[in-house]
Design a protein around this motif. Sequence first.
Motif, PDB file in Angstrom:
ATOM      1  N   GLY A   1      60.084  97.810   2.133  1.00 36.60           N
ATOM      2  CA  GLY A   1      60.874  97.423   0.970  1.00 36.60           C
ATOM      3  C   GLY A   1      60.332  96.197   0.276  1.00 36.60           C
ATOM      4  N   GLU A   2      60.969  95.818  -0.815  1.00 36.87           N
ATOM      5  CA  GLU A   2      60.469  94.748  -1.670  1.00 36.87           C
ATOM      6  C   GLU A   2      61.351  93.509  -1.662  1.00 36.87           C
ATOM      7  OE1 GLU A   2      57.522  94.981  -2.907  1.00 36.87           O
ATOM      8  OE2 GLU A   2      57.381  97.007  -2.085  1.00 36.87           O
ATOM      9  N   HIS A   3      62.386  93.454  -0.806  1.00 36.54           N
ATOM     10  CA  HIS A   3      63.258  92.274  -0.769  1.00 36.54           C
ATOM     11  C   HIS A   3      62.463  91.072  -0.291  1.00 36.54           C
ATOM     12  CE1 HIS A   3      66.581  89.590  -0.019  1.00 36.54           C
ATOM     13  NE2 HIS A   3      67.447  90.493  -0.438  1.00 36.54           N
ATOM     14  N   PRO A   4      62.360  89.984  -1.083  1.00 37.74           N
ATOM     15  CA  PRO A   4      61.497  88.853  -0.717  1.00 37.74           C
ATOM     16  C   PRO A   4      61.887  88.175   0.580  1.00 37.74           C
ATOM     17  CG  PRO A   4      62.935  88.286  -2.571  1.00 37.74           C
ATOM     18  CD  PRO A   4      63.050  89.764  -2.359  1.00 37.74           C
ATOM     19  N   ASP A   5      63.179  88.110   0.898  1.00 32.45           N
ATOM     20  CA  ASP A   5      63.608  87.459   2.137  1.00 32.45           C
ATOM     21  C   ASP A   5      63.238  88.257   3.368  1.00 32.45           C
ATOM     22  OD1 ASP A   5      64.685  85.341   0.776  1.00 32.45           O
ATOM     23  OD2 ASP A   5      66.710  86.178   0.704  1.00 32.45           O
TER      24      ASP A   5
ATOM     25  N   LYS B   1      57.626  78.776  20.644  1.00 29.40           N
ATOM     26  CA  LYS B   1      57.388  78.016  21.870  1.00 29.40           C
ATOM     27  C   LYS B   1      58.562  78.135  22.838  1.00 29.40           C
ATOM     28  CE  LYS B   1      54.279  74.823  19.532  1.00 29.40           C
ATOM     29  NZ  LYS B   1      53.985  73.423  19.147  1.00 29.40           N
ATOM     30  N   GLU B   2      58.836  79.360  23.220  1.00 31.25           N
ATOM     31  CA  GLU B   2      59.887  79.647  24.186  1.00 31.25           C
ATOM     32  C   GLU B   2      59.651  81.041  24.758  1.00 31.25           C
ATOM     33  OE1 GLU B   2      63.368  78.974  21.896  1.00 31.25           O
ATOM     34  OE2 GLU B   2      63.040  80.638  20.525  1.00 31.25           O
ATOM     35  N   PRO B   3      60.184  81.335  25.938  1.00 31.93           N
ATOM     36  CA  PRO B   3      59.969  82.653  26.546  1.00 31.93           C
ATOM     37  C   PRO B   3      60.639  83.756  25.736  1.00 31.93           C
ATOM     38  CG  PRO B   3      61.581  81.381  27.796  1.00 31.93           C
ATOM     39  CD  PRO B   3      60.993  80.447  26.783  1.00 31.93           C
ATOM     40  N   PRO B   4      60.251  85.012  25.985  1.00 31.18           N
ATOM     41  CA  PRO B   4      60.741  86.119  25.138  1.00 31.18           C
ATOM     42  C   PRO B   4      62.251  86.208  24.996  1.00 31.18           C
ATOM     43  CG  PRO B   4      58.921  86.866  26.486  1.00 31.18           C
ATOM     44  CD  PRO B   4      59.227  85.468  26.938  1.00 31.18           C
ATOM     45  N   THR B   5      63.015  86.033  26.082  1.00 34.44           N
ATOM     46  CA  THR B   5      64.472  86.192  25.973  1.00 34.44           C
ATOM     47  C   THR B   5      65.068  85.204  24.981  1.00 34.44           C
ATOM     48  OG1 THR B   5      64.679  84.794  27.944  1.00 34.44           O
ATOM     49  CG2 THR B   5      64.796  87.183  28.265  1.00 34.44           C
ATOM     50  N   ARG B   6      64.605  83.951  25.022  1.00 34.60           N
ATOM     51  CA  ARG B   6      65.120  82.944  24.092  1.00 34.60           C
ATOM     52  C   ARG B   6      64.554  83.154  22.692  1.00 34.60           C
ATOM     53  NH1 ARG B   6      63.932  77.328  26.804  1.00 34.60           N
ATOM     54  NH2 ARG B   6      64.555  76.630  24.713  1.00 34.60           N
ATOM     55  N   ALA B   7      63.288  83.550  22.611  1.00 31.84           N
ATOM     56  CA  ALA B   7      62.676  83.794  21.303  1.00 31.84           C
ATOM     57  C   ALA B   7      63.408  84.914  20.563  1.00 31.84           C
ATOM     58  CB  ALA B   7      61.206  84.142  21.477  1.00 31.84           C
ATOM     59  N   ILE B   8      63.792  85.938  21.290  1.00 36.79           N
ATOM     60  CA  ILE B   8      64.513  87.057  20.683  1.00 36.79           C
ATOM     61  C   ILE B   8      65.835  86.576  20.082  1.00 36.79           C
ATOM     62  CG2 ILE B   8      65.765  89.186  21.221  1.00 36.79           C
ATOM     63  CD1 ILE B   8      63.471  89.819  23.214  1.00 36.79           C
ATOM     64  N   GLU B   9      66.553  85.733  20.807  1.00 41.45           N
ATOM     65  CA  GLU B   9      67.823  85.222  20.297  1.00 41.45           C
ATOM     66  C   GLU B   9      67.616  84.312  19.091  1.00 41.45           C
ATOM     67  OE1 GLU B   9      70.830  86.270  21.184  1.00 41.45           O
ATOM     68  OE2 GLU B   9      69.677  87.672  22.420  1.00 41.45           O
TER      69      GLU B   9
ATOM     70  N   TYR C   1      68.282  83.919  13.098  1.00 36.87           N
ATOM     71  CA  TYR C   1      67.715  83.709  11.760  1.00 36.87           C
ATOM     72  C   TYR C   1      67.924  84.937  10.885  1.00 36.87           C
ATOM     73  CZ  TYR C   1      64.180  83.324   8.085  1.00 36.87           C
ATOM     74  OH  TYR C   1      63.538  83.322   6.879  1.00 36.87           O
ATOM     75  N   LEU C   2      67.660  86.128  11.432  1.00 41.81           N
ATOM     76  CA  LEU C   2      67.833  87.345  10.651  1.00 41.81           C
ATOM     77  C   LEU C   2      69.296  87.613  10.334  1.00 41.81           C
ATOM     78  CD1 LEU C   2      65.219  89.725  12.332  1.00 41.81           C
ATOM     79  CD2 LEU C   2      65.028  88.538  10.151  1.00 41.81           C
ATOM     80  N   ALA C   3      70.176  87.217  11.240  1.00 38.71           N
ATOM     81  CA  ALA C   3      71.614  87.390  10.972  1.00 38.71           C
ATOM     82  C   ALA C   3      72.016  86.613   9.736  1.00 38.71           C
ATOM     83  CB  ALA C   3      72.432  86.933  12.188  1.00 38.71           C
ATOM     84  N   ASP C   4      71.480  85.396   9.579  1.00 42.96           N
ATOM     85  CA  ASP C   4      71.783  84.600   8.386  1.00 42.96           C
ATOM     86  C   ASP C   4      71.210  85.272   7.135  1.00 42.96           C
ATOM     87  OD1 ASP C   4      73.126  82.695   9.836  1.00 42.96           O
ATOM     88  OD2 ASP C   4      71.376  81.370  10.041  1.00 42.96           O
ATOM     89  N   LEU C   5      69.988  85.830   7.251  1.00 46.01           N
ATOM     90  CA  LEU C   5      69.392  86.508   6.105  1.00 46.01           C
ATOM     91  C   LEU C   5      70.236  87.697   5.659  1.00 46.01           C
ATOM     92  CD1 LEU C   5      65.517  86.641   6.691  1.00 46.01           C
ATOM     93  CD2 LEU C   5      66.820  85.087   5.245  1.00 46.01           C
ATOM     94  N   PHE C   6      70.658  88.499   6.632  1.00 42.35           N
ATOM     95  CA  PHE C   6      71.443  89.687   6.285  1.00 42.35           C
ATOM     96  C   PHE C   6      72.804  89.291   5.743  1.00 42.35           C
ATOM     97  CE2 PHE C   6      68.456  92.027   9.071  1.00 42.35           C
ATOM     98  CZ  PHE C   6      68.194  93.081   8.227  1.00 42.35           C
ATOM     99  N   ALA C   7      73.359  88.181   6.240  1.00 39.92           N
ATOM    100  CA  ALA C   7      74.658  87.726   5.746  1.00 39.92           C
ATOM    101  C   ALA C   7      74.550  87.267   4.288  1.00 39.92           C
ATOM    102  CB  ALA C   7      75.167  86.584   6.616  1.00 39.92           C
ATOM    103  N   ASP C   8      73.395  86.662   3.937  1.00 35.18           N
ATOM    104  CA  ASP C   8      73.209  86.154   2.568  1.00 35.18           C
ATOM    105  C   ASP C   8      72.778  87.232   1.589  1.00 35.18           C
ATOM    106  OD1 ASP C   8      73.850  83.658   3.471  1.00 35.18           O
ATOM    107  OD2 ASP C   8      71.772  82.996   3.721  1.00 35.18           O
ATOM    108  N   ALA C   9      72.210  88.335   2.121  1.00 36.93           N
ATOM    109  CA  ALA C   9      71.626  89.349   1.245  1.00 36.93           C
ATOM    110  C   ALA C   9      72.692  90.071   0.432  1.00 36.93           C
ATOM    111  CB  ALA C   9      70.832  90.370   2.076  1.00 36.93           C
TER     112      ALA C   9
END
Length: 339
Positions: free
Chosen positions: A290-294, A318-326, A331-339
């Motif tokens: 898609g073309e959504h800039p965010d 700079k964190e292990p996978p379990t923490r990096a995933i969260e 961050y993506l939750a905020d993007l989707f909330a603002d979209a």
Amino acid sequence: MSPNLITHRARGSAKRVFEALGRFRRVLVTAHIRPDGDATGSCVAMARLLKAHGWEPTVALSPVSMGPPKFLLDYATCVAPTNVKARDYDCALVLDCGGLDRLPEGPLREAVSRLPVLNIDHHVTSAPFGVARWVVPDASSTGELVYRFAKKWKWAFDRETAEALWVALVTDTGRFAYSCTHPTTLKAAAELLACGVDSSAINDRLYLYASEGAVLLKRKAYDSLTTWFRGRVALIALTAADFKEAGVAKSEIEDVIDIPRSIPTAQVSLFFYETKEKPGITRLSVRTRGEHPDFSAASIAAHFGGGGHLHAAGCDLKEPPTRAIETVKAYLADLFADA
């Protein structure tokens, strides 16, 4: 890498790079850390072209994390990045690299810092560096830019050079399936085929052959498949222990990102992985539709200090996978909330 660096405008010119090359003879040709098919193919092809026209080029790439494109290193004079010394070269030609911080740490990066630097690249988040540069974010690959560079000066392609450029094109365009594939890309591919490229054999090397460990590791990746936000994000994850148990490097499963990308509702596809070389550091590969800039891969990766292309990018957390995933999920939750 700051998101404000994301731009589609071409910067510099092929002519400036060519004129700068004319002031030097011994050329160190290199690319980003963990070189992929585009980085490897571009470096090998450019080195062969330069050698055919009077320069003394040397390719500096590590084969350890390269994977299937490694066979191209037989086509050019190569040294390990750990064996590079600035005094042996007059300049550095850095290809397919969005910033000098993306070069391997150690002797190579130190040598490049002491040399005049020329740059040819197509990353949308590429930062300006070097005494001369040619950056074209809309190009399918750096390999296509090397092809255009050679055509501009009427340089011919032999079979080995054409094969190196073919690998660059097919890997960065997903075998000509990604949106970065343009008519110019296919015209370049047609001319390269006419030079004797064995596309079938190369395809087998790049995409068909796999070790048993690589196949089993992909099965683990399938098992980790998860979706967020009603299927709009799909992700997989592998740990350093997974790689160690399988006995393979990440370069042997480069197409594993296609697993989350296969979910048709996924606007964002993610691959989190931890390598045995850097335990506790999570590498994130991002692909978007898609073309959504965010929701561009470049903007997501840039938020975490990385970069790449508009729809294909990466970064380190700079964190292990379990923490990096969260962290990324929040961050993506905020993007989707603002979209």
